[in-house]
Design a protein around this motif. Sequence first.
Motif, PDB file in Angstrom:
ATOM      1  N   LYS A 230     -40.575 -16.704 -21.876  1.00  0.00           N
ATOM      2  CA  LYS A 230     -39.748 -15.967 -20.923  1.00  0.00           C
ATOM      3  C   LYS A 230     -39.423 -14.561 -21.433  1.00  0.00           C
ATOM      4  CE  LYS A 230     -37.539 -20.323 -19.600  1.00  0.00           C
ATOM      5  NZ  LYS A 230     -36.289 -21.103 -19.621  1.00  0.00           N
ATOM      6  N   ASP A 231     -39.622 -13.599 -20.564  1.00  0.00           N
ATOM      7  CA  ASP A 231     -39.230 -12.206 -20.808  1.00  0.00           C
ATOM      8  C   ASP A 231     -39.989 -11.535 -21.958  1.00  0.00           C
ATOM      9  OD1 ASP A 231     -37.241 -12.249 -18.759  1.00  0.00           O
ATOM     10  OD2 ASP A 231     -35.869 -13.246 -20.128  1.00  0.00           O
ATOM     11  N   MET A 232     -41.127 -12.092 -22.347  1.00  0.00           N
ATOM     12  CA  MET A 232     -41.855 -11.519 -23.473  1.00  0.00           C
ATOM     13  C   MET A 232     -42.229 -10.051 -23.235  1.00  0.00           C
ATOM     14  SD  MET A 232     -45.468 -12.605 -25.294  1.00  0.00           S
ATOM     15  CE  MET A 232     -46.481 -11.632 -24.160  1.00  0.00           C
ATOM     16  N   ASP A 233     -42.788  -9.768 -22.079  1.00  0.00           N
ATOM     17  CA  ASP A 233     -43.225  -8.395 -21.800  1.00  0.00           C
ATOM     18  C   ASP A 233     -42.038  -7.429 -21.806  1.00  0.00           C
ATOM     19  OD1 ASP A 233     -45.865  -9.174 -21.599  1.00  0.00           O
ATOM     20  OD2 ASP A 233     -45.792  -9.445 -19.433  1.00  0.00           O
ATOM     21  N   LEU A 234     -40.915  -7.849 -21.235  1.00  0.00           N
ATOM     22  CA  LEU A 234     -39.728  -7.002 -21.238  1.00  0.00           C
ATOM     23  C   LEU A 234     -39.235  -6.752 -22.662  1.00  0.00           C
ATOM     24  CD1 LEU A 234     -37.638  -8.517 -18.278  1.00  0.00           C
ATOM     25  CD2 LEU A 234     -38.695  -6.240 -18.359  1.00  0.00           C
ATOM     26  N   LYS A 238     -39.003  -3.182 -24.702  1.00  0.00           N
ATOM     27  CA  LYS A 238     -37.778  -2.706 -25.335  1.00  0.00           C
ATOM     28  C   LYS A 238     -37.981  -2.492 -26.834  1.00  0.00           C
ATOM     29  CE  LYS A 238     -34.832  -2.229 -22.031  1.00  0.00           C
ATOM     30  NZ  LYS A 238     -34.205  -0.911 -21.743  1.00  0.00           N
ATOM     31  N   SER A 239     -38.761  -3.328 -27.453  1.00  0.00           N
ATOM     32  CA  SER A 239     -39.064  -3.177 -28.874  1.00  0.00           C
ATOM     33  C   SER A 239     -39.706  -1.821 -29.148  1.00  0.00           C
ATOM     34  CB  SER A 239     -39.991  -4.310 -29.327  1.00  0.00           C
ATOM     35  OG  SER A 239     -40.405  -4.120 -30.653  1.00  0.00           O
ATOM     36  N   LYS A 240     -40.649  -1.466 -28.284  1.00  0.00           N
ATOM     37  CA  LYS A 240     -41.288  -0.152 -28.420  1.00  0.00           C
ATOM     38  C   LYS A 240     -40.274   0.964 -28.208  1.00  0.00           C
ATOM     39  CE  LYS A 240     -45.246   2.494 -26.679  1.00  0.00           C
ATOM     40  NZ  LYS A 240     -46.390   2.489 -25.725  1.00  0.00           N
ATOM     41  N   GLU A 241     -39.405   0.791 -27.197  1.00  0.00           N
ATOM     42  CA  GLU A 241     -38.363   1.790 -26.921  1.00  0.00           C
ATOM     43  C   GLU A 241     -37.414   1.946 -28.105  1.00  0.00           C
ATOM     44  OE1 GLU A 241     -34.471   2.014 -24.001  1.00  0.00           O
ATOM     45  OE2 GLU A 241     -36.321   1.138 -23.191  1.00  0.00           O
ATOM     46  N   PHE A 242     -37.174   0.849 -28.850  1.00  0.00           N
ATOM     47  CA  PHE A 242     -36.257   0.872 -29.984  1.00  0.00           C
ATOM     48  C   PHE A 242     -36.962   1.222 -31.293  1.00  0.00           C
ATOM     49  CE2 PHE A 242     -33.783  -2.616 -27.523  1.00  0.00           C
ATOM     50  CZ  PHE A 242     -33.261  -1.664 -26.661  1.00  0.00           C
ATOM     51  N   ASN A 243     -38.159   1.812 -31.168  1.00  0.00           N
ATOM     52  CA  ASN A 243     -38.899   2.367 -32.314  1.00  0.00           C
ATOM     53  C   ASN A 243     -39.393   1.328 -33.307  1.00  0.00           C
ATOM     54  OD1 ASN A 243     -38.605   5.118 -31.466  1.00  0.00           O
ATOM     55  ND2 ASN A 243     -36.478   5.050 -32.204  1.00  0.00           N
ATOM     56  N   ALA A 244     -39.729   0.133 -32.808  1.00  0.00           N
ATOM     57  CA  ALA A 244     -40.411  -0.828 -33.663  1.00  0.00           C
ATOM     58  C   ALA A 244     -41.850  -0.371 -33.893  1.00  0.00           C
ATOM     59  CB  ALA A 244     -40.392  -2.212 -33.021  1.00  0.00           C
ATOM     60  N   ALA A 273     -28.206  -6.465 -28.096  1.00  0.00           N
ATOM     61  CA  ALA A 273     -27.544  -6.186 -26.815  1.00  0.00           C
ATOM     62  C   ALA A 273     -28.481  -6.460 -25.646  1.00  0.00           C
ATOM     63  CB  ALA A 273     -27.060  -4.734 -26.786  1.00  0.00           C
ATOM     64  N   PHE A 274     -29.762  -6.098 -25.807  1.00  0.00           N
ATOM     65  CA  PHE A 274     -30.709  -6.343 -24.718  1.00  0.00           C
ATOM     66  C   PHE A 274     -30.968  -7.838 -24.519  1.00  0.00           C
ATOM     67  CE2 PHE A 274     -35.108  -7.208 -23.451  1.00  0.00           C
ATOM     68  CZ  PHE A 274     -35.027  -6.751 -22.141  1.00  0.00           C
ATOM     69  N   LEU A 275     -31.116  -8.584 -25.608  1.00  0.00           N
ATOM     70  CA  LEU A 275     -31.415 -10.008 -25.500  1.00  0.00           C
ATOM     71  C   LEU A 275     -30.329 -10.764 -24.736  1.00  0.00           C
ATOM     72  CD1 LEU A 275     -32.832 -10.783 -29.061  1.00  0.00           C
ATOM     73  CD2 LEU A 275     -34.121 -10.555 -26.934  1.00  0.00           C
ATOM     74  N   LYS A 276     -29.110 -10.288 -24.812  1.00  0.00           N
ATOM     75  CA  LYS A 276     -28.010 -10.942 -24.096  1.00  0.00           C
ATOM     76  C   LYS A 276     -28.139 -10.789 -22.578  1.00  0.00           C
ATOM     77  CE  LYS A 276     -24.781 -10.524 -27.952  1.00  0.00           C
ATOM     78  NZ  LYS A 276     -23.611  -9.829 -28.527  1.00  0.00           N
TER      79      LYS A 276
END
Length: 297
Positions: A230-234, A238-244, A273-276
């Motif tokens: 669930k929600d893997m793509d999202l 977000k991981s990319k957005e958070f500079n991973a 915060a996003f995972l919540k």
Amino acid sequence: MIKIKVPASTANIGAGFDCFGLALKLYNEFEFDEIESDGLIFLQNGKPSSIAIEDNLIYFSMLEAFKKYNFKHKGFYINVINSDVPLSRGLGSSATCIAAGINAANYFMNKIMTEQEIINLATKIEGHPDNVVPALIGGFNISLVENNNVVYSKINLPEDLLFVALIPNFQMSTESSRKILPENYSKSDCVFNISRAAMLISSLYKKDFSNLRTSLQDKIHQPFRGPAIKDMDLIFDKSKEFNALGEFISGSGSTLMIIIDKHNSEFYNKMDAFLKTTSACWKMKILEPDICGAIIV
């Protein structure tokens, strides 16, 4: 009595299907002792367990080692004193049981097994070497099987990398996850994976993280397992957005693994915060590589 501590592991690591594996600083710990009677006393955190003997992978692995060397034995006491590696989440829980069982058997046989023999037997029980090799010897390993012998090479990881495990509240068994994979792949998909796997090793060796996300791409297993998470793509967006630095499915899932630079101090709070806001309940653990593997303590 002996205690054995075995690390979790993350396998495949993108395109390295069934051959790349990394040990992580998350552990299962076991106690072993001989008893005078035959059979098994099996405990979890000091309390009797409902797991049937025939389903006990720890004990089964011990018996396989004893059988291989014709070692006569009585019964055993096994206590799982710490189980931080979650079941059916793609973090090598079965590999910790196999590694612990064989190492315990080897100890009670006065350490007659070589490291290679332990690895070969563990791989035979598990079916593939990607999790059991790092669980046994630690580190990032490339492993393959040639004529029933496991050939493996440990790769030195850059010290700047941390591994963020996102562990959901739902399981994915390895058996069911393998059944959804195709029987055949196109030549272009095979070339795709070969190129990414090779680039990943080069990037790690050179400590060049600019191609890490591209190197973690895969067409062998992630496109088929991803829809069940669930929600893997999202989360990956977000991981990319958070500079991973890159993302992949840990083993057969359901855990997602994210690689970050250790100086990325804002990643945890932003991702938490996003995972919540997602539909599943996720636990996040920031893990360092384990370089030692299974140890008797």
